[in-house]
Design a protein around this motif. Sequence first.
Motif: not given
Length: 341
Positions: A193-201, A271-275
Motif C-alpha cells: 500500500d504505497r500511497a498509505a506508506i508514503n505519508v510516513l516518509g 505508486d503502482e509501479r512501486a507497489a
Amino acid sequence: MSNHLLPDCGITRRAFIAGAGAFLSVRAATAASELPVAVMQLGWVLGANQIGEIVAQHHGYFANEGLALEIAPGGPNNDGVSSVASGSADIGQVTSSPSLMLAISEDLPVRSFAVLTRRHPYAFFSLPERPIRRPVEFMGKRVGVPATGRVLVEAMLLKNGISRDRVEVITIGSDMTPLLNGQVDAVSGWVTDRAAINVLGSDVVTLELWNCGVHLYGMPYYAATTTIDTHPHLLEAFLRAAAKGWERVFHRPDEAVEILVSRFPSLSATDERAATGTLLRYVFDDQTLRGGFGTMSRARWQEQLDLYDTLGQFTNRVPGTEDIMTLRILDATAGSRPCLG
C-alpha cells in the motif's frame, strides 16, 4: 495498491444455506461473449492486487483457455466466501488465509487450490526516532491496528513469548496519522500500500509479520468443493491463464501498470509501479522457483491451523488440512505454471 485488512469471518453455515441457489460451475455464454463465463469473486474492491488477472484478460489468456473471466468485487456488504460456497461464483480469493480457515471451520464447503503469496505482505511500521525492528521492542509500546488486525498482534506476541499486558493495542482505522502525531508507536498495514506508506516518509521502519514468526498465506485462491470435485478443468484453465498473466507482469511490469491504470484511471502510475515491484517479490519467491506460480504446502497450512487453534479462534470446530486445501489443481497444472523467483 490498497491496504486490505484481515477481516473477521462472520460467515455461518446458515448464511451459506440462505444464499445457496442453482449451482453453475461455468456460466452460459452471453451475447457479449461466445465463451462461457467463469466468475471470480473477491473479498475486496477490484483493483491493483489483481494486476496479473487484469493483464491476462487484456492479452486474451483466459480466452485462449476457453473462458471469459468476470471478476466480481467484494466489500463490507458482499461476502465473497459464501458467494463461492453457494455457487454464485466459481472461484474466489480472500486477502488472507485465516479468513478461509475460519469460514471452513464454520462448515462452509470451500477449499484453497493455490495461493498468490506464500509470505503475507503485512507489516508493522514505526518511525526512525522510535523504531521497532524486533518483536521484543514492542514491549512497553502502543500499537495501532484496525479492529480486525488485533488477532495478528496476539499471534505475534504468542510467537515471541511476550506477555499480552506488556503491549498496549489501540484500535484505529486504516489511516496512519496516529503514528505521525505520536498517538501510537507503530501501525500495521500492507507493504504494497504505497500511497498509505508514503505519508510516513522514505525512512519508515518496516517489521514484517512474517519476520515476527507469524507465517500466513496472502490472497489464497479457493473454490467450492463441488467445483473441485466435478469441474477441476475449469480451475486448471483459470490457473494456467492467471499464471501466464502474472508471468507477464514479472517480465514487463511497466506495461502491466499501464494496463492497470488504463482500467483504473484514479490510480497513480508512480505508486503502482512501486507497489507492483514490491508485490512481485511476494508472488514469486524461492518456493515458486521450485514449485511454480501459486504453489503451497500442506505443512504450512497445518502451521497456520495450529496457531489459530492456540489463539482460540475456532469457535465451531478445528478443521484439518484436508478440509482447508487441495493440491489437485496445482499437480494438474505443474507443467504450465512459471517457475520464477
